[in-house]
Design a protein around this motif. Structure first.
Motif, PDB file in Angstrom:
ATOM      1  N   THR A  86      23.456  34.358  -8.924  1.00 54.94           N
ATOM      2  CA  THR A  86      23.874  33.518  -8.152  1.00 54.94           C
ATOM      3  C   THR A  86      25.186  33.707  -7.437  1.00 54.94           C
ATOM      4  O   THR A  86      26.196  34.205  -7.893  1.00 54.94           O
ATOM      5  CB  THR A  86      24.139  31.833  -8.621  1.00 54.94           C
ATOM      6  N   HIS A  87      25.283  33.326  -6.104  1.00 54.50           N
ATOM      7  CA  HIS A  87      26.527  34.023  -5.080  1.00 54.50           C
ATOM      8  C   HIS A  87      26.879  33.156  -4.186  1.00 54.50           C
ATOM      9  O   HIS A  87      26.208  32.899  -3.556  1.00 54.50           O
ATOM     10  CB  HIS A  87      26.137  35.447  -4.510  1.00 54.50           C
ATOM     11  N   GLY A  88      28.202  32.600  -4.264  1.00 57.64           N
ATOM     12  CA  GLY A  88      29.033  31.878  -3.211  1.00 57.64           C
ATOM     13  C   GLY A  88      30.134  32.628  -2.649  1.00 57.64           C
ATOM     14  O   GLY A  88      30.779  33.349  -3.737  1.00 57.64           O
ATOM     15  N   ALA A 243      41.801  35.441   2.379  1.00 57.72           N
ATOM     16  CA  ALA A 243      40.810  36.460   1.457  1.00 57.72           C
ATOM     17  C   ALA A 243      39.475  35.927   1.611  1.00 57.72           C
ATOM     18  O   ALA A 243      39.314  34.883   2.210  1.00 57.72           O
ATOM     19  CB  ALA A 243      41.657  36.236   0.046  1.00 57.72           C
ATOM     20  N   ASP A 244      38.600  36.683   0.971  1.00 59.59           N
ATOM     21  CA  ASP A 244      36.967  36.267   0.576  1.00 59.59           C
ATOM     22  C   ASP A 244      37.128  36.342  -0.913  1.00 59.59           C
ATOM     23  O   ASP A 244      37.241  37.438  -1.569  1.00 59.59           O
ATOM     24  CB  ASP A 244      36.332  37.458   1.044  1.00 59.59           C
ATOM     25  N   HIS A 245      36.669  35.155  -1.461  1.00 57.29           N
ATOM     26  CA  HIS A 245      36.696  34.991  -2.895  1.00 57.29           C
ATOM     27  C   HIS A 245      35.051  35.016  -3.097  1.00 57.29           C
ATOM     28  O   HIS A 245      34.472  33.954  -2.596  1.00 57.29           O
ATOM     29  CB  HIS A 245      37.255  33.521  -3.465  1.00 57.29           C
ATOM     30  N   SER A 246      34.597  35.662  -4.124  1.00 57.72           N
ATOM     31  CA  SER A 246      33.244  35.597  -4.493  1.00 57.72           C
ATOM     32  C   SER A 246      33.179  34.846  -5.818  1.00 57.72           C
ATOM     33  O   SER A 246      33.786  35.062  -6.764  1.00 57.72           O
ATOM     34  CB  SER A 246      32.552  37.067  -4.545  1.00 57.72           C
ATOM     35  N   HIS A 247      32.097  33.839  -6.032  1.00 61.45           N
ATOM     36  CA  HIS A 247      31.566  33.266  -7.157  1.00 61.45           C
ATOM     37  C   HIS A 247      30.470  33.764  -7.712  1.00 61.45           C
ATOM     38  O   HIS A 247      29.409  33.638  -6.956  1.00 61.45           O
ATOM     39  CB  HIS A 247      31.706  31.897  -7.183  1.00 61.45           C
TER      40      HIS A 247
END
Length: 555
Positions: A86-88, A243-247
């Protein structure tokens, strides 16, 4: 009332039928292999790279990937590309006026609440009524939204728009649209948060839609700007960078999760070099922009001023205190992690390049500068997914992810911040033999063969792609339009420049072009324009041109 409700249901049913028919018609024309769409890629002419020492690999050829409109891809849900995890994405945006000035903080407290109220209203219309300025929502996505958007007061973020989104057999509530809560004294960083997605195209839809929602709600005197540093601001202000943060979540086990963390950690310098996007402050770069043979060298222009100055909300460049290699997530390992980064608690220790201990059970990757284009954002997310999937494949074979060592990672981290893809790559206290004990292929690609050691970061990134090629192909990522700009950054070709080139070099080239043509070199209005241009169509990005790849990436 009952009659109106019945009429509305009938209208929605008719609309749904029309959407399903449209999706079905489109899907019949696309090739398929399992669940992954396989574009009909063709090869073009040979490109001679033999005289350029920056390029690794042999037999460079043009790679022609059929272009499909975003609306077709969006409706062709049957052939969406699955994500292994899963990716947010949390996307931070500058809010500023025509001059690039930030609106007063106290004033924005009130204005942000009104903006969020508008966002809730418009998001509700998008989901349940449709709007001419937004693409219709695919049924798959609408069905995952389990409640109408609503507002809530948050202690850190102020008033926020919430979405309830299906996640497996459960759901998650997301503050999808609010100000950034990590900078409590400042109210002009807008944070857009996508739901956790399981398809590449689903993630692209949410990122694009949230950007357009920001555009639709902001007053006419304010703009959203996608860059890691506001190019017009006079000096760096503590905490004010984007920034861009990926979870990433849904790992098969804690062991798989911590091995994925270790894999990402090894490639932090490579990710920085690919995602630098803050080379301008006070309307100028840190040095003269030099362009030699169509290559934007600019050797003394810092590529990521965000990472250079924002030292409190990320890891640093001191190897002694850099995030450590971990083999598990038991309490001793957690204590070791916190001791190494010199933090007293998980709450204090979470502001790192990569963090495997979030409250949501995800790995958070915080290193990436905010990108100008949605396209590149999604590509970066796919690259991180591929790293985690590579760790999974190694574990399945009983192989541990090697440790490149904090000295090598931190040293090259610093170089990538300053010079991006043209920085020197320097291995420190690490040998091929040591890495090969775990994974010989990793040792070969991370350091280069004995007779061809890696010298530049661009080469290190090329070899990273060599190492990940098998999983990129297996996942259907390699020839994705979202991966294309990342591959172009190091393999070519870009219509107006030679690699290495990222969105940082794009900003520098805009500045240089204006300067040479006697114009005001401020690129503020260009970034304002491109922020909207590149979010309306998530396939659009600044690195235009035909992709070229060596044989080592194609076979």
């Amino acid at each position: 009332m009952a009659k109106d409700k019945k009429k509305k249901q009938k209208k929605e049913k008719k609309k749904k039928k029309k959407v399903d028919q449209s999706s079905s018609t489109l899907s019949q024309s696309y090739a398929r292999k399992g669940k992954v769409a396989v574009p009909e890629v063709t090869l073009g002419q040979n490109i001679d790279r033999s005289g350029d020492k920056l390029f690794l690999g042999t037999d460079y050829r043009e790679v022609h990937i059929p272009e499909r409109p975003w609306v077709e891809i969006l409706w062709d849900t049957e052939h969406w590309t699955p994500l292994p995890f899963t990716h947010g994405i949390e996307m931070e945006l500058i809010i500023a006026d025509d001059n690039g000035d930030y609106p007063p903080g106290e004033e924005m407290v009130y204005r942000m609440k009104e903006i969020v109220k508008d966002a809730i209203k418009i998001m509700d219309e998008i989901l349940y009524e449709g709007r001419d300025d937004f693409l219709p929502v695919p049924d798959y996505i609408r069905q995952k939204v389990l409640a109408r958007p609503w507002g809530r007061d948050d202690l850190e973020k102020g008033y926020a728009m919430n979405l309830r989104y299906a996640l497996g057999d459960s759901y998650v509530d997301i503050d999808a649209f609010a100000r950034d809560g990590n900078v409590t004294a400042i109210t002009y960083i807008l944070e857009l948060v996508s739901p956790p997605c399981i398809y590449v195209e689903e993630l692209a839809y949410w990122c694009s839609t949230l950007f357009l929602l920001a555009k639709a709600t902001l007053p006419k005197d304010l703009h959203i700007i996608a860059s890691a540093i506001n190019p017009a601001t006079r000096e760096y202000m503590r905490g004010v960078s984007q920034a861009d943060h990926s979870h990433l979540g849904s790992f098969n086990s804690e062991l798989e999760k911590i091995q994925a963390y270790c894999m990402i950690r090894n490639f932090i310098p490579h990710l920085i070099a690919l995602t630098c996007n803050s080379p301008i402050l006070n309307n100028k770069p840190t040095d003269v922009v030099k362009i030699i043979n169509r290559r934007i060298t600019a050797p003394n222009c810092t590529r990521s001023l965000r990472l250079k100055y924002n030292t409190t909300m990320l890891s640093g460049n001191d190897p002694k205190y850099y995030i450590p290699y971990l083999t598990d997530l038991n309490q001793n390992s957690v204590n070791y992690f916190l001791q190494t980064v010199q933090k007293a608690s998980i709450e204090d220790g979470r502001f790192q390049d990569v963090f495997p201990l979030t409250d949501w059970g995800t790995i958070e990757v915080r290193i990436s500068d905010a990108q100008i284009s949605i396209c590149r954002r999604i590509g970066v997310g796919m690259l991180i997914q591929a790293m985690c999937y590579k760790a999974r494949k190694l574990l399945e074979k009983g192989v541990w992810v090697p440790d490149a060592g904090s000295e090598t990672i931190a040293t090259n981290r610093q170089g990538a911040i300053e010079r991006g893809l043209i920085s020197l790559f320097r291995p420190i206290n690490i040998t091929r033999e040591k890495l090969a004990q775990y994974d010989p292929e990793f040792a070969k690609q991370y350091l280069g063969p004995k007779n061809q050691p890696i010298r530049y970061m661009m080469q290190a990134v090329q070899r990273m792609f060599f190492y990940l090629k098998d999983v990129l192909k297996e996942l259907g990522f390699l020839y994705s339009p979202f991966m294309k700009p990342l591959l172009q950054s190091v393999f070519g070709s870009v219509s107006y420049a030679e690699p290495p080139i990222t969105e940082a070099e794009y900003q520098l080239s805009l500045y240089d072009y204006k300067l040479k043509n006697g114009e005001n070199p401020s690129i503020l209005f260009d970034l304002i324009y491109f922020t909207i241009q590149y979010c309306q169509d998530p396939l659009n990005n600044p690195l235009t041109g035909i992709l070229t790849l060596p044989k080592e990436m194609r076979d």
